[in-house]
Scaffold this active site. Structure first.
Site, mmCIF file in Angstrom:
data_model
loop_
_atom_site.group_PDB
_atom_site.id
_atom_site.type_symbol
_atom_site.label_atom_id
_atom_site.label_comp_id
_atom_site.label_asym_id
_atom_site.label_seq_id
_atom_site.Cartn_x
_atom_site.Cartn_y
_atom_site.Cartn_z
ATOM 1 N N ASP A 205 0.491 4.933 1.942
ATOM 2 C CA ASP A 205 -0.277 5.356 3.121
ATOM 3 C C ASP A 205 -1.407 6.324 2.775
ATOM 4 O OD1 ASP A 205 1.140 3.843 4.998
ATOM 5 O OD2 ASP A 205 2.748 5.333 5.065
ATOM 6 N N HIS B 175 0.825 -1.216 0.000
ATOM 7 C CA HIS B 175 0.000 0.000 0.000
ATOM 8 C C HIS B 175 0.849 1.252 0.000
ATOM 9 C CE1 HIS B 175 1.076 -0.475 4.211
ATOM 10 N NE2 HIS B 175 0.708 0.770 4.430
ATOM 11 N N HIS C 163 4.768 -0.050 0.340
ATOM 12 C CA HIS C 163 5.474 -0.838 1.354
ATOM 13 C C HIS C 163 4.554 -1.888 1.949
ATOM 14 C CE1 HIS C 163 3.532 2.471 3.447
ATOM 15 N NE2 HIS C 163 3.562 1.764 4.561
ATOM 16 N N ARG D 279 5.054 6.432 14.049
ATOM 17 C CA ARG D 279 5.157 7.001 12.698
ATOM 18 C C ARG D 279 4.599 8.407 12.699
ATOM 19 N NH1 ARG D 279 1.488 4.461 8.042
ATOM 20 N NH2 ARG D 279 0.468 6.482 8.060
HETATM 21 C C1 SIN Z 1 2.969 1.072 7.962
HETATM 22 O O1 SIN Z 1 3.199 2.250 8.190
HETATM 23 O O2 SIN Z 1 2.276 0.701 7.024
HETATM 24 C C2 SIN Z 1 3.619 0.029 8.858
HETATM 25 C C3 SIN Z 1 5.006 -0.262 8.413
HETATM 26 C C4 SIN Z 1 5.738 -1.177 9.350
HETATM 27 O O3 SIN Z 1 5.233 -1.495 10.433
HETATM 28 O O4 SIN Z 1 6.846 -1.593 9.014
#
Ligand code: SIN
Length: 274
Positions: free
Chosen positions: A104, A102, A252, A267
């Site tokens: 974000d 995806h 990612h 994050r």
């Molecule tokens: C995310 O922000 O999608 C999670 C990424 C992660 O936990 O490595």
């Protein structure tokens, strides 16, 4: 590699990602450093840093060098820090963030420029994150397919993914409304000018201009290109590593292979300029 004589940067794979050494991003940065990081992010899609002991304030300060910080539409931050998105998995988790390819929050009208994830607690092994270059995926398509996709738009919504997650976690979200928006299938990156594919399995529902079956087949084909290891890099986290990715340049996927162990991070998400 000295990037613009400012960053000590090493490419981590041919198509995506670079590690940046000899910089302390937990402290105030100079304009030259910020501008070099902006250019490097646009070029490499994701930048990795190690030994960065962020607290919430220093993580937010770093994020704000690149734009205003977003507040997540589904998951509120801790008291006093609404911009911090907690990332957590442990023995009680029914779901973790980001377990599929995806970009974000692509469901918003102005999707985020980037996301900056700091990892505090890691399992003994596992919990890596995969990144795939959306520009390399676009470049790998035949000129005929590139021409076919040009000018198409896709509908993105947070409804399906966030309600699925909330149901798994036993959260009643019946009163909530989630953002939705249309975006071009082929995006031109505002800094690098590079074209990339901007549809993803979490938030994209359909390509507006195509019949349903054709849209589904094309979307599944494009998703399968992101799954090709050729366009990917795999980041192995250490305690206090940071990944800063450009949501217009990469997708990612977080690997949840460490159950029942614990993985915790935080994050911040940086809004794109309007
Ligand atoms: C995310 O922000 O999608 C999670 C990424 C992660 O936990 O490595």
């Amino acid at each position: 590699m000295a990037y613009d004589d400012i960053l000590n940067l090493s490419r981590v794979s041919p198509h995506v990602g670079a590690e940046v050494a000899d910089i302390d991003i937990t402290r105030p940065l100079s304009e030259r450093q910020v501008s070099a990081l902006q250019r490097a992010l646009a070029e490499f899609g994701v930048l990795f840093f190690h030994e960065q002991k962020f607290d919430h304030d220093s993580q937010k300060r770093f994020g704000r060098y690149f734009g205003e910080l977003d507040i997540h539409p589904n998951t509120p931050g801790p008291p006093g820090h609404p911009e911090i998105l907690p990332i957590h998995g442990d023995a009680n988790s029914k779901v973790v963030a980001g377990e599929g390819w995806h970009s974000d929050v692509s469901c918003t009208a102005n999707p985020p420029l980037g996301s900056i994830l700091h990892m505090h607690v890691l399992p003994e092994s596992g919990g890596d994150t995969l990144f795939a270059s959306a520009g390399a995926v676009y470049d790998s398509l035949s000129p005929r397919m590139q021409a076919y996709l040009e000018g198409l738009t896709a509908f993105h919504s947070g409804d399906r993914y966030y309600r699925w997650r909330n149901a798994k976690e036993g959260i009643d979200d019946s009163g909530r409304r989630y953002p939705s928006a249309n975006h071009p299938v082929v995006l031109r990156h505002p800094v690098s000018g590079r074209k990339s594919i901007y549809v993803n399995s979490f938030f994209t529902y359909a390509i507006n201009e195509l019949p349903e079956e054709e849209s589904e087949a094309i979307l599944n084909f494009l998703y399968s290109r992101f799954a090709d290891p050729m366009f990917q890099t795999r980041f192995r986290w250490r305690k206090n590593s940071v990944a800063f990715w450009d949501n217009r340049a990469v997708q990612h996927l977080a690997i949840w292979d460490y159950f029942p162990h614990t993985r915790t991070g935080s994050r911040v998400t940086v809004k794109a300029a309007t």
